[in-house]
Design a protein around this motif. Structure first.
Motif, short mmCIF file in Angstrom:
data_model
loop_
_atom_site.label_atom_id
_atom_site.label_comp_id
_atom_site.label_asym_id
_atom_site.label_seq_id
_atom_site.Cartn_x
_atom_site.Cartn_y
_atom_site.Cartn_z
N LEU A 66 0.08 -0.23 0.14
CA LEU A 66 -0.41 1.10 -0.24
C LEU A 66 -1.92 1.13 -0.36
O LEU A 66 -2.57 2.09 0.06
CB LEU A 66 0.25 1.56 -1.54
CG LEU A 66 1.73 1.93 -1.44
CD1 LEU A 66 2.28 2.26 -2.83
CD2 LEU A 66 1.94 3.08 -0.48
N LEU A 67 -2.49 0.10 -0.95
CA LEU A 67 -3.95 0.02 -1.07
C LEU A 67 -4.60 -0.04 0.30
O LEU A 67 -5.62 0.62 0.54
CB LEU A 67 -4.35 -1.19 -1.91
CG LEU A 67 -5.83 -1.41 -2.17
CD1 LEU A 67 -6.39 -0.23 -2.96
CD2 LEU A 67 -6.05 -2.69 -2.92
N LEU A 68 -4.02 -0.78 1.21
CA LEU A 68 -4.56 -0.86 2.57
C LEU A 68 -4.48 0.50 3.27
O LEU A 68 -5.44 0.92 3.93
CB LEU A 68 -3.79 -1.91 3.37
CG LEU A 68 -4.25 -2.15 4.80
CD1 LEU A 68 -5.66 -2.69 4.83
CD2 LEU A 68 -3.30 -3.10 5.50
N LEU A 69 -3.37 1.20 3.10
CA LEU A 69 -3.25 2.53 3.70
C LEU A 69 -4.26 3.51 3.12
O LEU A 69 -4.85 4.31 3.86
CB LEU A 69 -1.83 3.06 3.51
CG LEU A 69 -0.75 2.38 4.35
CD1 LEU A 69 0.62 2.89 3.95
CD2 LEU A 69 -1.00 2.59 5.82
N GLU A 92 11.07 -12.96 -10.18
CA GLU A 92 9.95 -13.38 -9.34
C GLU A 92 9.97 -12.66 -8.00
O GLU A 92 8.92 -12.27 -7.48
CB GLU A 92 10.00 -14.89 -9.13
CG GLU A 92 9.70 -15.68 -10.38
CD GLU A 92 9.93 -17.17 -10.18
OE1 GLU A 92 10.29 -17.58 -9.06
OE2 GLU A 92 9.76 -17.91 -11.16
N GLN A 93 11.15 -12.47 -7.43
CA GLN A 93 11.26 -11.75 -6.17
C GLN A 93 10.81 -10.31 -6.35
O GLN A 93 10.11 -9.76 -5.48
CB GLN A 93 12.68 -11.80 -5.65
CG GLN A 93 12.86 -11.12 -4.31
CD GLN A 93 14.29 -11.20 -3.82
OE1 GLN A 93 15.17 -11.72 -4.51
NE2 GLN A 93 14.53 -10.67 -2.65
N GLY A 94 11.17 -9.69 -7.46
CA GLY A 94 10.74 -8.32 -7.73
C GLY A 94 9.24 -8.21 -7.87
O GLY A 94 8.62 -7.25 -7.38
N VAL A 95 8.63 -9.18 -8.55
CA VAL A 95 7.18 -9.16 -8.73
C VAL A 95 6.48 -9.34 -7.38
O VAL A 95 5.49 -8.65 -7.08
CB VAL A 95 6.75 -10.27 -9.72
CG1 VAL A 95 5.25 -10.46 -9.71
CG2 VAL A 95 7.23 -9.93 -11.12
N LEU A 99 3.53 -6.83 -2.84
CA LEU A 99 3.44 -6.50 -1.43
C LEU A 99 3.33 -4.99 -1.22
O LEU A 99 2.52 -4.52 -0.42
CB LEU A 99 4.66 -7.05 -0.68
CG LEU A 99 4.69 -6.84 0.82
CD1 LEU A 99 3.53 -7.57 1.49
CD2 LEU A 99 6.01 -7.30 1.39
N VAL A 100 4.11 -4.22 -1.95
CA VAL A 100 4.07 -2.76 -1.84
C VAL A 100 2.70 -2.24 -2.28
O VAL A 100 2.11 -1.38 -1.62
CB VAL A 100 5.21 -2.11 -2.66
CG1 VAL A 100 5.00 -0.63 -2.82
CG2 VAL A 100 6.56 -2.42 -2.02
#
Length: 75
Positions: free
Chosen positions: A61-64, A48-51, A56-57
């Motif tokens: 990236l989409l925001l950038l 779950e932490q990995g997901v 978040l990544v």
């Protein structure tokens, strides 16, 4: 069971610290409210932490990319 009390930390010392709580009825011996287990060996929590980190990544990236496209086209 290693866990902590679900009560406010101001009202119960078991709510502040991870303590050894061996109770069959799953209630805190000090205040009587429910106990929350701390199962740190659960492998699903790592998944779950990995997901969540992946989400978040991807969001960053989409925001950038969107900011880059905005400035490339309108500025």
């Amino acid at each position: 069971m290693i866990g902590y009390c679900s009560n406010s930390p101001l009202r119960c010392s078991n709510a502040k610290y991870m303590t050894l709580l061996n109770r069959l009825d799953n209630s805190c011996p000090q205040c009587g409210l429910s106990l929350v287990a701390n199962d740190s060996t659960d492998s699903s929590s790592y998944f779950e932490q990995g997901v969540l980190q992946l989400g978040l990544v991807v969001t960053v990236l989409l925001l950038l990319v969107l900011v880059y496209l905005y400035y490339a086209n309108f500025v």
